[in-house]
Design a protein around this motif. Structure first.
Motif, PDB file in Angstrom:
ATOM      1  N   VAL A  26      -6.081 -28.582  54.919  1.00  0.00           N
ATOM      2  CA  VAL A  26      -5.326 -29.307  55.936  1.00  0.00           C
ATOM      3  C   VAL A  26      -6.275 -30.306  56.576  1.00  0.00           C
ATOM      4  CG1 VAL A  26      -3.646 -27.479  56.420  1.00  0.00           C
ATOM      5  CG2 VAL A  26      -5.768 -27.576  57.717  1.00  0.00           C
ATOM      6  N   GLY A  55      -1.529 -31.588  54.143  1.00  0.00           N
ATOM      7  CA  GLY A  55      -1.767 -30.223  53.701  1.00  0.00           C
ATOM      8  C   GLY A  55      -1.695 -30.205  52.182  1.00  0.00           C
ATOM      9  N   GLU A  70       0.394 -31.873  47.315  1.00  0.00           N
ATOM     10  CA  GLU A  70      -0.043 -32.320  48.638  1.00  0.00           C
ATOM     11  C   GLU A  70       1.109 -33.022  49.329  1.00  0.00           C
ATOM     12  OE1 GLU A  70      -4.017 -33.931  49.500  1.00  0.00           O
ATOM     13  OE2 GLU A  70      -2.977 -35.780  50.055  1.00  0.00           O
TER      14      GLU A  70
END
Length: 102
Positions: A26, A55, A70
């Motif tokens: 993250v 993230g 992602e």
């Protein structure tokens, strides 16, 4: 006459491996120039703030094969010569990937 634009900002990220073949990450970043250094009257709309967050997850399938995904969010705020018309835009991006390292 060029002058510097003073700004505050930063980036932070955390990446971990809860199990050997799985990685999680993250992150968040911001760039916030001082509005008094921006002059939209001569340059048109100028970026007055950028923020982004993401993230991701990656999994080592076997050998050198990796799959992952992602998701990221970005928000840009613009400053114009009319303070009642300062627009912003938001972008959400999702990526799925596979790679083979050799």
């Amino acid at each position: 006459d060029a002058r510097a634009i003073r700004t505050m900002g930063g980036w932070a990220q955390v990446i971990g491996r809860p199990v050997p073949d799985l990685s999680l990450g993250v992150g968040f970043g911001v760039d916030d120039p001082r509005n008094e250094d921006l002059n939209p009257a001569t340059a048109g709309p100028v970026r007055s703030r950028n923020m982004t967050a993401y993230g991701n997850v990656g999994y080592k399938v076997g050998g050198a094969w990796l799959v992952g995904a992602e998701c990221s969010w970005t928000r840009t705020t613009w400053r114009t010569s009319d303070p009642t018309q300062d627009p912003s835009n938001t972008n959400i991006r999702a990526v799925v990937k596979t790679s083979w390292a050799f």
